[in-house]
Design a protein around this motif. Structure first.
Motif, mmCIF file in Angstrom:
data_model
loop_
_atom_site.group_PDB
_atom_site.id
_atom_site.type_symbol
_atom_site.label_atom_id
_atom_site.label_comp_id
_atom_site.label_asym_id
_atom_site.label_seq_id
_atom_site.Cartn_x
_atom_site.Cartn_y
_atom_site.Cartn_z
ATOM 1 N N GLY A 8 0.835 -1.218 0.000
ATOM 2 C CA GLY A 8 0.000 0.000 0.000
ATOM 3 C C GLY A 8 0.855 1.247 0.000
ATOM 4 N N VAL A 10 3.007 3.917 -2.865
ATOM 5 C CA VAL A 10 2.502 4.798 -3.919
ATOM 6 C C VAL A 10 1.768 3.978 -4.988
ATOM 7 C CG1 VAL A 10 3.143 6.490 -5.672
ATOM 8 C CG2 VAL A 10 4.394 6.426 -3.502
ATOM 9 N N SER A 41 11.491 10.136 3.442
ATOM 10 C CA SER A 41 11.963 11.347 2.767
ATOM 11 C C SER A 41 10.855 11.985 1.919
ATOM 12 C CB SER A 41 13.143 10.976 1.886
ATOM 13 O OG SER A 41 13.727 12.132 1.382
ATOM 14 N N GLN A 124 0.002 -5.862 7.807
ATOM 15 C CA GLN A 124 -0.038 -7.283 7.415
ATOM 16 C C GLN A 124 0.676 -7.494 6.094
ATOM 17 O OE1 GLN A 124 -3.733 -9.435 7.618
ATOM 18 N NE2 GLN A 124 -4.427 -8.221 9.369
ATOM 19 N N ALA A 143 2.535 -4.748 -5.883
ATOM 20 C CA ALA A 143 2.991 -3.352 -5.767
ATOM 21 C C ALA A 143 3.858 -3.264 -4.519
ATOM 22 C CB ALA A 143 1.789 -2.416 -5.679
ATOM 23 N N ASP A 144 4.707 -4.283 -4.339
ATOM 24 C CA ASP A 144 5.428 -4.418 -3.070
ATOM 25 C C ASP A 144 6.877 -3.949 -3.154
ATOM 26 O OD1 ASP A 144 5.616 -6.606 -4.758
ATOM 27 O OD2 ASP A 144 5.550 -8.127 -3.186
ATOM 28 N N GLY A 272 5.045 -0.532 -10.528
ATOM 29 C CA GLY A 272 5.911 0.320 -9.703
ATOM 30 C C GLY A 272 7.308 -0.263 -9.561
ATOM 31 N N ALA A 274 8.412 -2.706 -8.001
ATOM 32 C CA ALA A 274 8.508 -4.171 -8.070
ATOM 33 C C ALA A 274 8.849 -4.608 -9.492
ATOM 34 C CB ALA A 274 7.188 -4.806 -7.631
ATOM 35 N N SER A 285 6.136 8.840 -9.892
ATOM 36 C CA SER A 285 5.315 9.219 -11.050
ATOM 37 C C SER A 285 5.030 8.007 -11.930
ATOM 38 C CB SER A 285 6.031 10.299 -11.880
ATOM 39 O OG SER A 285 6.123 11.494 -11.136
HETATM 40 C C1 LIG Z 1 15.194 8.358 -0.524
HETATM 41 C C2 LIG Z 1 14.295 8.230 -1.726
HETATM 42 C C3 LIG Z 1 13.913 9.381 -2.436
HETATM 43 C C4 LIG Z 1 13.086 9.277 -3.560
HETATM 44 N N1 LIG Z 1 12.743 10.404 -4.240
HETATM 45 C C5 LIG Z 1 11.896 10.317 -5.288
HETATM 46 C C6 LIG Z 1 11.455 11.482 -5.985
HETATM 47 O O1 LIG Z 1 11.865 12.589 -5.672
HETATM 48 N N2 LIG Z 1 10.576 11.336 -7.004
HETATM 49 C C7 LIG Z 1 10.081 10.114 -7.355
HETATM 50 O O2 LIG Z 1 9.252 10.038 -8.279
HETATM 51 N N3 LIG Z 1 10.504 8.988 -6.741
HETATM 52 C C8 LIG Z 1 11.377 9.065 -5.717
HETATM 53 N N4 LIG Z 1 11.777 7.943 -5.068
HETATM 54 C C9 LIG Z 1 11.297 6.651 -5.556
HETATM 55 C C10 LIG Z 1 9.881 6.415 -5.105
HETATM 56 O O3 LIG Z 1 9.743 6.585 -3.709
HETATM 57 C C11 LIG Z 1 9.505 4.994 -5.507
HETATM 58 O O4 LIG Z 1 9.843 4.780 -6.860
HETATM 59 C C12 LIG Z 1 8.026 4.822 -5.349
HETATM 60 O O5 LIG Z 1 7.690 5.013 -4.011
HETATM 61 C C13 LIG Z 1 7.645 3.435 -5.822
HETATM 62 O O6 LIG Z 1 6.414 3.103 -5.282
HETATM 63 P P1 LIG Z 1 6.016 1.595 -5.007
HETATM 64 O O7 LIG Z 1 4.673 1.667 -4.399
HETATM 65 O O8 LIG Z 1 6.267 0.777 -6.214
HETATM 66 O O9 LIG Z 1 7.063 1.081 -3.928
HETATM 67 P P2 LIG Z 1 7.184 1.523 -2.413
HETATM 68 O O10 LIG Z 1 6.919 2.961 -2.259
HETATM 69 O O11 LIG Z 1 8.473 0.964 -1.937
HETATM 70 O O12 LIG Z 1 5.993 0.755 -1.690
HETATM 71 C C14 LIG Z 1 5.967 -0.647 -1.548
HETATM 72 C C15 LIG Z 1 5.081 -0.939 -0.360
HETATM 73 O O13 LIG Z 1 4.862 -2.352 -0.278
HETATM 74 C C16 LIG Z 1 4.925 -2.740 1.080
HETATM 75 N N5 LIG Z 1 5.258 -4.179 1.075
HETATM 76 C C17 LIG Z 1 6.409 -4.756 0.667
HETATM 77 N N6 LIG Z 1 6.298 -6.103 0.725
HETATM 78 C C18 LIG Z 1 5.035 -6.365 1.173
HETATM 79 C C19 LIG Z 1 4.315 -7.571 1.426
HETATM 80 N N7 LIG Z 1 4.847 -8.790 1.192
HETATM 81 N N8 LIG Z 1 3.039 -7.484 1.882
HETATM 82 C C20 LIG Z 1 2.465 -6.268 2.100
HETATM 83 N N9 LIG Z 1 3.115 -5.083 1.882
HETATM 84 C C21 LIG Z 1 4.380 -5.151 1.411
HETATM 85 C C22 LIG Z 1 5.996 -1.838 1.673
HETATM 86 O O14 LIG Z 1 5.875 -1.727 3.065
HETATM 87 C C23 LIG Z 1 5.702 -0.517 0.952
HETATM 88 O O15 LIG Z 1 4.788 0.283 1.647
HETATM 89 C C24 LIG Z 1 12.617 8.001 -3.963
HETATM 90 C C25 LIG Z 1 12.983 6.852 -3.252
HETATM 91 C C26 LIG Z 1 13.823 6.956 -2.155
HETATM 92 C C27 LIG Z 1 14.227 5.694 -1.423
#
Ligand SMILES: Cc1cc2nc3c(=O)[nH]c(=O)nc-3n(C[C@H](O)[C@H](O)[C@H](O)COP(=O)(O)OP(=O)(O)OC[C@H]3O[C@@H](n4cnc5c(N)ncnc54)[C@H](O)[C@@H]3O)c2cc1C
Length: 378
Positions: A8, A10, A41, A124, A143-144, A272, A274, A285
């Motif tokens: 849950g 982005v 951050s 969870q 989306a993990d 995302g 993953a 984005s």
């Molecule tokens: C320091 C930093 C700065 C960044 N700055 C930028 C920026 O300026 N602009 C930008 O566009 N991007 C930026 N990013 C990248 C951006 O944060 C990620 O690309 C974006 O958050 C990806 O989203 P996501 O949901 O795919 O992954 P994540 O945001 O990592 O979310 C994954 C989620 O899945 C959960 N999860 C994992 N495994 C499980 C499981 N088995 N069961 C249930 N839940 C689980 C995690 O707890 C997490 O909440 C930055 C990243 C970092 C680390």
């Protein structure tokens, strides 16, 4: 359609909204209670991400939770301006890039997901390979994030993240030191990496030190204010911001991932980080674009046609994500250029950067994810 979303953050929260828009029943499982999770951050959203937020009807609330950033400036360590361009957009675009805390972005997306009827279960973890809660789902959205277990469930030989040669430390300073710009996303090429500072409308400054290091910091406690001040002592502007620091977070090692070749199978798909951690300030984005386009491909699709819809989604997304991953690699190389590369940069950049930036990035910012068809009209 009954959809399970693993994660849950982005991507997962945006996917929950998008899938609700096409009438799917959605349950999100998120490992952490706190919407900031381990990444505390800020994130910067370029206009392509904002257009995805608009489709999700979250643009205004995210703009209110953050602040617009009009300019992106590149500085040499000695304070020479190397480039000054529109931040995350074409210069004529009236929509301005937004920066906000990642936790606030996730909170806003989760609030909209709940409002649209999704169920979000926090605290969870879910393992898509064996969890009975996923057994009768028509769709599983992985989306993990970069450490995705769903990716490993799809392909046990899938690549694992490795250290990128950079770690980040973010913090806040109480005020803008004298002589420094009072706005914009300011990026200083430094001897030990890159220092970014961003004046906030409330008068404080958000900053990030991206430190080039062969190994991640062995003991995060060692990277305190004194060590950062030492690392950036030759860049007067970075040192001034650090001198006014009021808060600092623990270092976060940067990670890279070799291309993921198995991104969907049967009823499971990755989105995302993953599927494709693109970095380059575009991860959030791209994750939100993924969510909108996934829903567009799944609108009005019968459960037995989901595998084909996921394949079509992936075919549409891969070229863009692949191009961005290449851009991320060259950005990272620029941050770890060494003294010879740095001298070349100082000589060449002032003449070419502002002129060619828009040509090089227009394809990225121009992107429009398209509308999500209402249920029954896809
Ligand atoms: C320091 C930093 C700065 C960044 N700055 C930028 C920026 O300026 N602009 C930008 O566009 N991007 C930026 N990013 C990248 C951006 O944060 C990620 O690309 C974006 O958050 C990806 O989203 P996501 O949901 O795919 O992954 P994540 O945001 O990592 O979310 C994954 C989620 O899945 C959960 N999860 C994992 N495994 C499980 C499981 N088995 N069961 C249930 N839940 C689980 C995690 O707890 C997490 O909440 C930055 C990243 C970092 C680390």
């Amino acid at each position: 359609m009954r959809a399970i979303v693993v994660g849950g953050g982005v991507a997962g929260s945006a996917a929950a909204i998008a899938l609700r828009r096409i009438g799917a029943g959605v349950t999100v499982y998120e490992a952490y209670d706190d919407p900031g999770g381990p990444v505390g951050s800020y994130v910067s959203l370029a206009v392509n991400g904002l257009r995805a937020l608009d489709v999700l009807e979250c643009l205004t609330r995210v703009q209110v939770a953050g602040f617009p950033v009009a300019r992106h400036r590149m500085w040499s360590g000695s304070g020479r301006l190397l480039g000054d361009v529109a931040r995350g957009r074409r210069s004529e675009d009236p929509l301005h890039s937004v920066t906000l805390m990642r936790a606030d972005l996730v909170s806003e997306l989760r609030a909209e997901a709940l409002k649209s009827g999704a169920r979000i279960v926090t605290g969870q973890r879910l393992d898509a390979a064996s969890d009975p809660r996923a057994a009768d789902a028509d769709l599983i959205v992985g989306a993990d994030g970069i450490w995705s277990a769903t990716r490993r469930a799809l392909d046990p030989a899938a690549p694992q993240p490795s250290y990128a040669g950079l770690y980040s430390v973010s913090g806040t300073s109480g005020s803008v030191p004298n002589g420094l710009p009072r706005d914009g996303f300011n990026w200083i090429f430094a001897r030990h990496g890159v220092f970014i500072f961003l004046p906030v409308p409330d008068g404080t400054v958000w900053w990030t030190a991206q430190v080039a290091a062969h190994e991640p910091p062995p003991d995060p406690a060692v990277i305190g204010p004194a060590e950062l001040t030492r690392l950036f002592s030759t860049e007067a502007r970075a040192a001034a911001v650090l001198g006014a620091a009021t808060a600092m977070r623990a270092p976060t090692p940067g990670h890279i991932l070799k291309p993921v070749t198995c991104r969907h199978r049967d009823r499971t798909v990755l989105i995302g980080d993953a599927a494709h951690p693109v970095g380059a300030g575009q991860g959030a984005s791209i994750a939100m674009e993924d969510a909108v386009i996934l829903a567009r491909h799944l609108a009005a699709v019968a459960p037995e046609a989901i595998p084909q819809a996921l394949a079509a989604f992936d075919r549409e997304r891969q070229p863009r994500a692949g191009k961005l991953a290449k851009m991320d690699t060259s950005n990272r190389d620029a941050k770890t250029a060494g003294p010879v590369g740095a001298r070349m940069r100082e000589m060449i950049m002032p003449h070419v950067f502002s002129r060619f930036y828009e040509k090089a990035t227009g394809w990225l910012y121009d992107f429009d994810p398209g509308a999500i068809p209402a249920p029954g009209t896809g």
